[in-house]
Design an enzyme around this catalytic site. Structure first.
Site, PDB file in Angstrom:
ATOM      1  N   ASP A 159      -3.237  -1.551  -7.305  1.00  0.00           N
ATOM      2  CA  ASP A 159      -3.879  -1.993  -6.228  1.00  0.00           C
ATOM      3  C   ASP A 159      -5.366  -2.779  -6.343  1.00  0.00           C
ATOM      4  O   ASP A 159      -6.156  -2.089  -6.282  1.00  0.00           O
ATOM      5  CB  ASP A 159      -3.999  -0.922  -4.969  1.00  0.00           C
ATOM      6  CG  ASP A 159      -4.368  -1.447  -3.809  1.00  0.00           C
ATOM      7  OD1 ASP A 159      -4.690  -2.709  -3.857  1.00  0.00           O
ATOM      8  OD2 ASP A 159      -4.241  -0.807  -2.806  1.00  0.00           O
TER       9      ASP A 159
ATOM     10  N   TYR B  97      -3.209  -1.751   7.364  1.00  0.00           N
ATOM     11  CA  TYR B  97      -4.115  -2.845   7.800  1.00  0.00           C
ATOM     12  C   TYR B  97      -4.347  -3.010   9.075  1.00  0.00           C
ATOM     13  O   TYR B  97      -3.475  -2.421  10.053  1.00  0.00           O
ATOM     14  CB  TYR B  97      -3.720  -4.179   7.097  1.00  0.00           C
ATOM     15  CG  TYR B  97      -3.716  -4.467   5.572  1.00  0.00           C
ATOM     16  CD1 TYR B  97      -4.810  -4.680   4.839  1.00  0.00           C
ATOM     17  CD2 TYR B  97      -2.457  -4.374   5.125  1.00  0.00           C
ATOM     18  CE1 TYR B  97      -4.731  -4.796   3.587  1.00  0.00           C
ATOM     19  CE2 TYR B  97      -2.695  -4.410   3.640  1.00  0.00           C
ATOM     20  CZ  TYR B  97      -3.579  -4.660   2.837  1.00  0.00           C
ATOM     21  OH  TYR B  97      -3.681  -4.732   1.683  1.00  0.00           O
TER      22      TYR B  97
ATOM     23  N   GLN C 260      -0.876   2.431  -6.116  1.00  0.00           N
ATOM     24  CA  GLN C 260      -2.302   2.557  -6.263  1.00  0.00           C
ATOM     25  C   GLN C 260      -2.813   2.078  -7.611  1.00  0.00           C
ATOM     26  O   GLN C 260      -3.772   1.282  -7.449  1.00  0.00           O
ATOM     27  CB  GLN C 260      -2.769   3.892  -5.839  1.00  0.00           C
ATOM     28  CG  GLN C 260      -2.626   4.158  -4.270  1.00  0.00           C
ATOM     29  CD  GLN C 260      -3.467   5.528  -3.885  1.00  0.00           C
ATOM     30  OE1 GLN C 260      -4.119   6.109  -4.744  1.00  0.00           O
ATOM     31  NE2 GLN C 260      -3.329   5.798  -2.410  1.00  0.00           N
TER      32      GLN C 260
ATOM     33  N   ARG D  37       0.895  -1.307   0.066  1.00  0.00           N
ATOM     34  CA  ARG D  37       0.025  -0.052   0.070  1.00  0.00           C
ATOM     35  C   ARG D  37       0.916   1.184   0.025  1.00  0.00           C
ATOM     36  O   ARG D  37       1.034   1.903   0.795  1.00  0.00           O
ATOM     37  CB  ARG D  37      -1.053  -0.051   1.171  1.00  0.00           C
ATOM     38  CG  ARG D  37      -2.138  -1.065   1.091  1.00  0.00           C
ATOM     39  CD  ARG D  37      -3.254  -0.650   1.627  1.00  0.00           C
ATOM     40  NE  ARG D  37      -4.334  -1.390   1.065  1.00  0.00           N
ATOM     41  CZ  ARG D  37      -5.603  -1.769   1.788  1.00  0.00           C
ATOM     42  NH1 ARG D  37      -5.934  -1.068   2.891  1.00  0.00           N
ATOM     43  NH2 ARG D  37      -6.464  -2.417   0.757  1.00  0.00           N
TER      44      ARG D  37
ATOM     45  N   SER E 116      -7.636  -3.063  -3.575  1.00  0.00           N
ATOM     46  CA  SER E 116      -8.485  -1.877  -3.238  1.00  0.00           C
ATOM     47  C   SER E 116      -9.567  -1.606  -4.274  1.00  0.00           C
ATOM     48  O   SER E 116     -10.904  -1.571  -3.730  1.00  0.00           O
ATOM     49  CB  SER E 116      -7.528  -0.634  -3.019  1.00  0.00           C
ATOM     50  OG  SER E 116      -6.937  -0.706  -2.199  1.00  0.00           O
TER      51      SER E 116
END
Lengths: 367, 367
Positions: free
Chosen positions: B130, B227, B127, B122, B133
């Site tokens: 990702d 997390y 991103q 992360r 997500s």
């Protein structure tokens, strides 16, 4: 005056005609209220909650019905129940007399006075009794939730690190109470919404909800009582051409067009369905009246070349807690209108009373 | 460099790892792209659309796999497929190496270099790759749509002529990407939303979406990488007491708490479920990891004393059009990171590359 509510028996009917609040209302108006044990459970209303507000809980259905001065129900009473009623009893329910001829004849033969919530006129003082509207609101919400749960696409615009997801294009056909609620719900979920109705007057309502009104450049077709009127074949043909083009561009189509007592108008033809992209969804709220879409099957969800057509039955019943709360208030309000000095004494000169009376003194009062 | 995509074979998997846009992206980067015929159909991506952007459509699966320099997939390749790959090939997919040990050993034995989208760190520059997500966003939306379609109540406040309908009270447990999207979607639909997360830092995000954050008066429990970390038994017991009280007051509970590679934390006990009102609904997005609710059964919807517990599998796959579009971009972005001068040349000193590599040169790189 004994007001009774029996368990609904129609397939898939989860609503109930009484909730704790209306037990209290009716008791305060001088009625005694009796409810069949378990009648509210499908709407998550327990016997204890009803009893706490003053209802008698009765286990034996025919005993309950025989004792009734007034029966409140959602669906028309089965003919077998009508046979249990005392002559001179009164019923308040949806009756759709154009569908349930058997029940209507049985009610008349038994000299039962019956009122149909379907026939409450659209006057502003009758709004608290307008169960067609309260249930249509729920059906319109349901249609969009069904579409959003069924479609292979999310409704809102998303801007993410992996790029943008475009909002769905959703078309609503018919902008009455159900259609307007469908528009509002789809807008809440972020869809780009357009809508069409034969009544040009609905354009402002549609636009006020943030949707685009499809102006077909045709005359308005508003009929009596604020409902859409029956259309000419010529008008329908022209309308189909213009609608077809918009249907093909939409990801989701929700149809809500109904003319009470008539088959649902055909707005979406098989050809229009074939022109839609795979992954599109149609939810047809007119399924039970024959469908606004030619291919709809009531009570089923079918796949036609990748297009899903959902034809829900009794859409309002999917949210029985709220559907029952609103319906119970509607039917209690209608009953209160019929009561004077603690007893049933309908004012037959009152347009609301006269319009929704279906049988009286052994006669059928509706054409 | 030949990049191939075979049809997904896992039960209920409707996503696909390539869309027309990413065919174009990869082609522009010097790859040739080959796709098994029909691989995109469940996500409403046609062979013609892929071919129009430059993909070869291949009918024979094992021929396709044998020809691959790189395989892109959503789910881990079946062991049978791994046997078809050339030694030295590369795969990019979700791998969940802590679940799919068989596949991981097969990949190592075949000297396949494999990367797991589950393990993308992360970091802000990661991103665009990702996929956890992007798919969690869809799962969060799905959870609320399932709740709204299942519950016997409508979500929004309605003020009607027959009185007011109160909005539902919805509680979200776990305020990561899925939880935040669940909050946003529930707020769109008009619910009154509260939320809880062990990471106190999520309180501001929750509040910025118009929801109430349940402050338990306990220390924050944020672990590595943003997390939630694994909790002590003592902390969990205190947390259960406080959460139980809020669960009992809610109409809808959506649970989204996950610790990657660990069983899902138990947040909702059987006792808490029994304390909920009939007609309440729990949607447990952690169903596949054992469930945040003690009574959840993955892939089923069950009734416990009038409370419905929905345990969806693969929630993102319910919206395969958008789930595939986002996933295909994530996996293409990761592949582009591995390419230099038109050929595969991973920079093993890059944290992103190293973190998500599972097998390399016949070795398993993850603990």
């Amino acid at each position: 005056m004994r007001v009774v509510v029996a368990q609904e028996t129609a397939d898939g009917e989860r609503r109930v005609a009484v909730v704790p609040e209306t037990v209290a209302t009716l008791t305060a108006a001088g009625c005694s209220v009796a409810v069949q044990a378990g009648a509210g459970l499908s709407a998550h209303v327990t016997d204890d909650e009803l009893a706490a507000r003053g209802a008698d809980i009765v286990f034996e259905r025919s005993q309950l019905l025989r004792s009734a001065d007034v029966v409140l129900a959602v669906q028309p009473l089965p003919v077998g129940d009508v046979a249990q009623l005392a002559a001179g009893a009164t019923t308040l329910s949806f009756l759709q007399p154009w569908v349930h001829g058997d029940t209507v004849r049985a009610l008349a033969a038994r000299s039962v006075t019956s009122f149909s919530l379907d026939l409450v006129p659209r006057l502003s003082r009758a709004q608290p009794m307008d169960a067609l509207s309260s249930q249509a609101l729920i059906a319109g919400y349901r249609a969009v939730l069904l579409a959003a749960a069924t479609a292979p696409r999310m409704f809102p615009l998303f801007m993410t690190a992996a790029g943008t997801v475009a909002p769905v294009k959703l078309l609503v056909l018919g902008a009455g109470v159900a259609g307007l609620q469908a528009i509002a719900t789809a807008r809440r979920l972020g869809a780009v919404v357009s809508a069409y109705d034969v009544r040009a007057a609905s354009a402002d309502e549609v636009r006020s909800l943030g949707a685009t009104f499809l102006d077909l450049g045709l005359d308005s077709q508003e009929g009596a009582g604020g409902y859409a009127r029956v259309q000419s074949e010529d008008f329908l043909a022209r309308q189909r051409d213009v609608i077809g083009e918009h249907v093909a561009r939409s990801d989701i189509v929700v149809t809500t067009a109904a003319v009470p007592g008539r088959p649902a108008p055909r707005l979406v033809s098989a050809d229009m369905v074939h022109a839609m992209r795979a992954g599109s969804v149609i939810v047809d709220l007119a399924a039970e009246g024959g469908g606004n879409c030619e291919l709809t099957r009531a009570g089923e969800s079918i796949d036609v070349g990748g297009v899903t057509i959902v034809g829900p039955r009794n859409a309002a019943s999917a949210y029985p807690v709220h559907a029952s709360a609103l319906y119970a208030r509607n039917v209690a309000n209608l009953l209160l209108l019929l009561i004077r000095d603690g007893r049933l004494d309908p004012d037959w000169d009152d347009e609301v009373v006269a319009d929704c009376c279906v049988t009286r003194s052994g006669e059928v009062m509706q054409p």
